[in-house]
Scaffold this active site. Structure first.
Site, PDB file in Angstrom:
ATOM      1  N   THR A 181       0.853  -1.187   0.000  1.00  0.00           N
ATOM      2  CA  THR A 181       0.000   0.000   0.000  1.00  0.00           C
ATOM      3  C   THR A 181       0.890   1.238   0.000  1.00  0.00           C
ATOM      4  O   THR A 181       1.997   1.215   0.544  1.00  0.00           O
ATOM      5  CB  THR A 181      -0.878   0.059   1.254  1.00  0.00           C
ATOM      6  OG1 THR A 181      -0.010   0.194   2.387  1.00  0.00           O
ATOM      7  CG2 THR A 181      -1.705  -1.181   1.411  1.00  0.00           C
ATOM      8  N   TRP A 441     -19.424  13.571  15.932  1.00  0.00           N
ATOM      9  CA  TRP A 441     -18.512  13.476  14.794  1.00  0.00           C
ATOM     10  C   TRP A 441     -18.850  14.483  13.708  1.00  0.00           C
ATOM     11  O   TRP A 441     -20.014  14.718  13.406  1.00  0.00           O
ATOM     12  CB  TRP A 441     -18.564  12.080  14.181  1.00  0.00           C
ATOM     13  CG  TRP A 441     -18.013  11.001  15.063  1.00  0.00           C
ATOM     14  CD1 TRP A 441     -18.721  10.013  15.667  1.00  0.00           C
ATOM     15  CD2 TRP A 441     -16.643  10.809  15.441  1.00  0.00           C
ATOM     16  NE1 TRP A 441     -17.878   9.206  16.392  1.00  0.00           N
ATOM     17  CE2 TRP A 441     -16.600   9.659  16.275  1.00  0.00           C
ATOM     18  CE3 TRP A 441     -15.454  11.490  15.162  1.00  0.00           C
ATOM     19  CZ2 TRP A 441     -15.418   9.178  16.824  1.00  0.00           C
ATOM     20  CZ3 TRP A 441     -14.277  11.007  15.695  1.00  0.00           C
ATOM     21  CH2 TRP A 441     -14.259   9.870  16.524  1.00  0.00           C
TER      22      TRP A 441
END
Lengths: 540, 540
Positions: A181, A441
């Site tokens: 990655t 959030w």
């Protein structure tokens, strides 16, 4: 039932025996190379002999630094079918990461495109395990290079017989491929794919997108990105005609002529390519998409308007899919259900711009703060977690970071999303980029999109910064459109009737010349946070 | 990669969560029953509780004696997902075989259609392991029966909660289903299918025939035949609408109205049904096949002219597939390659009437007398041998007969065939029915077809009989068309310019009133050979 292992060899032998006449086409800047699966198979056999001659043993790692062409495709089967592991190197990584991944994978040989040899030249003195450099050359000219003992691929394999007894005693759990990655923090993380995972994933890809022998597949997605989404494996197994566009993949005129000329039916790529394509088409670029049936898009979210414009102006209907290096990569696909056919266009685009529903064979849960699964209401947020036979369970030789991500049999993607009553998932943010203010959030992505909708703003990145009372507050970093000017208050006013709640509006807006980016062009929020912590983040 | 087992549970949960609104339709003589996957899932959960209440433990066998409807479909998932094994009983077997297979499988419970209860009544005193009989009733009426303590399915499951935690600790190698072959010699042979085999086979079926959520699948093939070719598993996994025609499957008028009314896109069945359908259509029967995309045929070879007529007169294009109980069952499918699209019709029908090329994931070899693989010339004969993850490696609790059939990792099908240069296989005969004369093979099937082409012959069966000089010679058993007469010499004359070689022509032709048949309607050549050996085979 037989204990018959799922090995890539079965796909390879099928195309060689049953589809020997079908074509594999490589598009080069000056020419087009064509051969058949019969030719392909012979060269894969020769390659298997060649690997042995280079001292490659079962389980050894072999690197490719290459674009999409038939030689790379030969490596895709020749290496794993002979028992070794193909490490497809993303040469766009920073140099220190390139060095790291080749050393970390302990690659024994590098197969490198003649045009990409410079990358190897730059790092060769730092490579600890590489014994041979083999040049994949289309011109046939031996490159002038500081590297001694360069081996020319075509010359190498030409010495060997066109038949090879591929081992039958591999286990389906044996590794076939490795990808790393492009890490935003720390070193890149390696994911090892077993034969089993790739075979099962390939079935799932074929079922999801309905691929068959009649398809002609154009591989736009680079073969160094998550196994090219296993398109090459599906194509070889099913006996599809394949078109490999090499560096011409960013030449939109060439790409459009290739699609029409080769009668491409199926392709897959990232939004960056679709943006280039749209630009080309808007400028009146020639195209004929009548052969195209399926276009899969992944790697990043495709902008809704781009999807709509490509579909409605140019009959280029994109299906969005989602996954990552850790998921081989297909995890979900946004294919509307049959009964949605008569839904209004806008509602249907809501479905098509989601990341879709789970692929056949995987399981998903979206877990909220409480640890319970979120409601299927399209509103509750949670972290997308995946499990299944083609989902990684660890990072290669990295137990510490594995522990943070692979928990109790689930891969925690770090993506925060919702799931609606039809099962379609929408991503809200990366978990680490969410801002938590007064226990609630805030999605940085949502806020960024709202701010970037302001006509005088060209870029906006949101980060959470510590706050004594509210725990965290969003801070906006904004780049103003060249030649324009706008104040923080103007932006806040602009947001007022658009945000989900007033507390989402950032208290502070900082104007920057540009926003630091990662190697793959995403906002580098880690860098922004660091600058902020060091009191280096100041308005122009 | 995760060691995540391939379990049918994954398919079941996918349809429950992502396709709860899609429909499952059962067609009964007097009514149509409709419910959704949401309803289906609840009842499958209730069934899992009910199995536990009946004392069914992991690994226990549970029999179904049932036609195609939603209750049978509930058993298809409820039994294996809860860890038990569903034995789908072919109630058309002779009674002694029915008794044998239920005792041999050690079935604990029988789930039986109310209309088929008579079969259980006839054999119940001979069943050694069955503890409960559960009646699958659509009428809701408790049947009058000599069997005590009959349990009504709907009443049974209604007592239990609509949620069930299906076990996660099954192995993919655990058995899910059992079928028995209709043996021509000796007792039926059992084949046990693992979760893994069924899952992989289901992917292969979906890839081969291009099934997706948008399909509406009509299950014509009985659910007691080789897992209904895994159509139910594919449909549940993909979230397809399903139509289950029960006993109405032989009512062509109802079947055609169902195809049109439910907009069926995909169906699969045996040639017997296609013959009934053709008959109905030729008599002017109503039909509208505009929704149909894929029609798979298997179980026996479809006559070429029937395929042509259905396709060209009625736009009912059949794709032939091949397999057996031992192969889950898909092994090959006769799907023409894309570049054959412009072949002349006759040549294309040569492809379509073959058994096709190998399914994605399996391996095949055709082995001649010498033990080597035959040439891909469409001429050399050999035995078709198969291997792969959904091919049996033994008969259940039958090591002796397993040894004869499963050799060195290959399933020896007993089918003799050729393979052409495109990889399409054509069956010539059953191995045991070939006649070996002077060291040369004669195909009994070929000869039978040639003789049956005589206008005055209605049936012809060829068997090999011992010959002192030529080892074996073909003997023809012929049934003359009612009201006609024909001599042996006339038939031999008729064959002269049609046979491959003069020695193929039988020396002796015996005229019979009828040819003995097996329970599934094939010529019983074993019986013919026995009659011949006992000097009982004489002309009328």
């Amino acid at each position: 039932m037989m204990d018959f292992p799922l090995l890539l060899k079965t796909f390879l032998l099928r195309s060689a025996k049953y589809f020997p006449k079908k074509e594999i086409v490589s598009v080069f800047p000056e020419s087009v190379h064509r051969y058949t699966y019969a030719d392909y198979y012979k060269r894969v056999c020769q390659l298997a002999h060649a690997l042995k001659s280079l001292g490659i043993k079962r389980g050894d790692r072999v690197a490719s630094i290459a674009l999409n062409d038939h030689r790379h495709l030969e490596l895709y089967f020749g290496v794993p079918c002979s028992g070794a592991i193909l490490h497809t190197v993303n040469f766009r990584l920073p140099m220190n990461h390139l060095v790291y991944i080749i050393n970390h994978a302990e690659d024994q040989v590098i197969f490198v495109d003649e045009d990409l040899l410079m990358f190897v030249e730059m790092i060769k003195d730092q490579l600890k395990t590489v014994k041979h450099i083999v040049v994949l050359s289309h011109t046939g000219k031996k490159p002038e290079s500081g590297i001694k003992n360069l081996i020319m691929y075509d010359e190498l394999i030409a010495q060997f017989p066109e038949k090879y007894d591929f081992p039958e005693d591999l286990s389906e759990w044996d590794p076939a491929m490795i990808c790393y990655t492009s890490a935003t923090t720390g070193d890149p993380k390696g994911v090892v794919y077993s034969h089993r995972a790739i075979m099962l994933h390939t079935y799932a890809v074929a079922v999801t997108f309905g691929a068959s022998e009649a398809d002609c597949i154009l591989h736009i997605v680079p073969m160094f990105h998550a196994n090219a989404w296993c398109g090459p494996f599906a194509a070889v197994g099913a006996g599809c005609k394949q078109v490999l566009p090499g560096r011409e993949v960013i030449n939109m005129d060439k790409l459009c002529h290739t699609i029409a000329g080769e009668k491409v039916t199926f392709t897959a790529g990232v939004p960056t390519i679709w943006m280039l394509l749209y630009d080309y088409l808007e400028k009146g670029g020639w195209h004929d998409f009548s052969s195209l049936k399926t276009i899969a898009s992944g790697g990043a979210a495709i902008p809704r308007q781009l999807m709509i414009d490509l579909n409605e102006k140019y009959n280029f209907p994109i299906k969005q899919a989602y996954g990552s290096t850790e998921t081989t990569p297909l995890a979900t696909a946004a294919i509307p259900k049959s009964y949605m056919a008569d839904w209004p266009a806008e509602k249907l685009y809501d479905v098509k711009t989601s990341i879709g529903i789970i692929a056949l064979g995987l399981e998903m849960k979206i877990v909220g703060d409480s640890g319970a699964e979120v409601k299927m209401d399209g509103k509750e947020w949670g972290e997308v977690c995946l499990r299944g036979p083609w989902i990684a369970n660890e990072y290669y030789k990295d137990p510490e970071r594995s522990k943070e991500t692979f928990i109790d049999g689930w891969y925690h993607t770090g993506d925060i999303g919702t799931i609606d009553e039809e099962g379609y998932v929408r991503l809200v943010d990366r978990k680490k980029d969410l801002v938590k203010s007064a226990g609630e959030w805030i999605s940085s992505v949502d806020m960024e999109n709202l701010i970037m909708a302001h006509p005088k703003v060209i870029e906006a990145a949101i980060i959470g910064v510590p706050h004594p009372k509210w725990q965290e507050r969003p801070l906006a970093c904004v780049v103003v459109t060249p030649g324009q000017s706008v104040s923080a208050d103007e932006i806040k006013d602009f947001l007022k009737d658009k945000v989900k709640a007033a507390f989402w509006i950032p208290d502070e807006i900082i104007f920057l010349k540009e926003i630091p980016k990662t190697s793959v062009g995403k906002f580098n929020k880690r860098e922004l946070r660091k600058l902020y912590a060091d009191s280096q983040l100041k308005s122009l």
